[in-house]
Design a protein around this motif. Structure first.
Motif, mmCIF file in Angstrom:
data_model
loop_
_atom_site.group_PDB
_atom_site.id
_atom_site.type_symbol
_atom_site.label_atom_id
_atom_site.label_comp_id
_atom_site.label_asym_id
_atom_site.label_seq_id
_atom_site.Cartn_x
_atom_site.Cartn_y
_atom_site.Cartn_z
ATOM 1 N N VAL A 1 40.644 40.859 38.602
ATOM 2 C CA VAL A 1 41.222 39.941 39.811
ATOM 3 C C VAL A 1 40.762 38.867 39.917
ATOM 4 C CG1 VAL A 1 41.332 40.126 42.257
ATOM 5 C CG2 VAL A 1 41.516 42.195 41.302
ATOM 6 N N ALA A 2 41.420 37.569 39.900
ATOM 7 C CA ALA A 2 40.737 36.271 40.086
ATOM 8 C C ALA A 2 41.279 35.383 41.330
ATOM 9 C CB ALA A 2 40.724 35.615 38.715
ATOM 10 N N TRP A 3 40.552 34.754 41.724
ATOM 11 C CA TRP A 3 41.050 33.737 43.022
ATOM 12 C C TRP A 3 40.549 32.324 42.394
ATOM 13 C CZ3 TRP A 3 38.433 38.231 44.104
ATOM 14 C CH2 TRP A 3 39.240 39.274 44.741
ATOM 15 N N PRO A 4 41.429 31.733 41.679
ATOM 16 C CA PRO A 4 41.161 30.605 40.787
ATOM 17 C C PRO A 4 40.826 29.084 41.755
ATOM 18 C CG PRO A 4 43.045 31.390 39.960
ATOM 19 C CD PRO A 4 42.871 32.253 41.145
ATOM 20 N N GLY B 1 31.175 27.375 36.729
ATOM 21 C CA GLY B 1 31.003 27.337 38.193
ATOM 22 C C GLY B 1 31.826 28.511 38.840
ATOM 23 N N TRP B 2 31.832 29.657 38.314
ATOM 24 C CA TRP B 2 32.632 30.634 38.978
ATOM 25 C C TRP B 2 31.808 31.661 39.659
ATOM 26 C CZ3 TRP B 2 38.079 32.376 38.908
ATOM 27 C CH2 TRP B 2 38.937 31.576 38.537
ATOM 28 N N LYS B 3 32.012 32.302 40.594
ATOM 29 C CA LYS B 3 31.097 33.371 41.042
ATOM 30 C C LYS B 3 31.780 34.788 40.434
ATOM 31 C CE LYS B 3 29.048 31.343 44.246
ATOM 32 N NZ LYS B 3 27.555 30.757 44.189
ATOM 33 N N VAL B 4 31.003 35.664 39.924
ATOM 34 C CA VAL B 4 31.651 36.790 38.898
ATOM 35 C C VAL B 4 31.025 38.089 39.587
ATOM 36 C CG1 VAL B 4 31.711 37.834 36.722
ATOM 37 C CG2 VAL B 4 31.651 35.349 36.862
ATOM 38 N N HIS B 5 31.721 39.094 39.971
ATOM 39 C CA HIS B 5 31.515 40.317 40.289
ATOM 40 C C HIS B 5 31.859 41.352 39.357
ATOM 41 C CE1 HIS B 5 30.388 38.551 44.179
ATOM 42 N NE2 HIS B 5 31.487 37.748 43.971
ATOM 43 N N VAL B 6 31.161 42.208 39.063
ATOM 44 C CA VAL B 6 31.423 43.486 38.415
ATOM 45 C C VAL B 6 31.329 44.654 39.122
ATOM 46 C CG1 VAL B 6 30.962 45.017 36.215
ATOM 47 C CG2 VAL B 6 30.784 42.310 36.239
ATOM 48 N N VAL B 7 32.333 45.461 38.959
ATOM 49 C CA VAL B 7 32.439 46.965 39.718
ATOM 50 C C VAL B 7 32.579 47.855 38.643
ATOM 51 C CG1 VAL B 7 33.434 48.384 41.453
ATOM 52 C CG2 VAL B 7 33.380 45.983 42.115
ATOM 53 N N LYS C 1 37.320 30.172 42.659
ATOM 54 C CA LYS C 1 36.529 30.396 41.490
ATOM 55 C C LYS C 1 35.871 31.364 41.635
ATOM 56 C CE LYS C 1 36.260 25.956 39.159
ATOM 57 N NZ LYS C 1 35.271 25.016 38.423
ATOM 58 N N VAL C 2 36.509 32.647 42.109
ATOM 59 C CA VAL C 2 36.029 34.148 42.168
ATOM 60 C C VAL C 2 36.594 34.938 41.018
ATOM 61 C CG1 VAL C 2 35.192 35.896 43.702
ATOM 62 C CG2 VAL C 2 35.190 33.313 44.704
ATOM 63 N N ALA C 3 35.707 35.737 40.440
ATOM 64 C CA ALA C 3 36.314 36.589 39.716
ATOM 65 C C ALA C 3 35.779 38.097 39.717
ATOM 66 C CB ALA C 3 35.970 36.124 38.245
#
Length: 107
Positions: free
Chosen positions: A7-10, A63-69, A13-15
């Protein structure tokens, strides 16, 4: 986009990556290696983990914020705690309100 996030919100800049515990070698699970062809699996898993880290680092460098679930964090016993931790962070990063556990646009 590096790593092809699930999932990405370009615009923000959130992934978000949703990683399978077996293939990506979950740090929460104490997974054993397959019993046969161990040398192959050691190399395969090491490449997967390295590729995941490179993808994350590349996105963060842009510059992206990256989250891993992790898969295990979405199981019945863990999902409430996972969402309680993740959703407020996403709400802030996406400029959304958190209403009854769902992200919504501010009024």
């Amino acid at each position: 986009m590096p790593g092809h996030p699930d999932v990405a919100w370009p615009g923000k800049k959130v992934a978000l990556f949703v990683n399978g515990c077996f293939w990506h070698r979950c740090p929460h699970c104490n997974l054993s290696l397959p019993k046969s062809n161990v040398e192959y699996w050691v190399v395969k898993f090491a490449r997967n983990v390295e590729r995941d880290e490179q993808s994350r680092a590349a996105l963060e460098a842009l510059g992206w914020k990256v989250h891993v679930v992790w898969e295990c964090q979405l199981k019945k016993k863990a999902i409430d705690a996972t969402m309680a931790e993740l959703l407020p962070v996403l709400a802030e990063e996406l400029d959304k309100e958190l209403v009854s556990g769902a992200l919504t646009d501010p009024a």
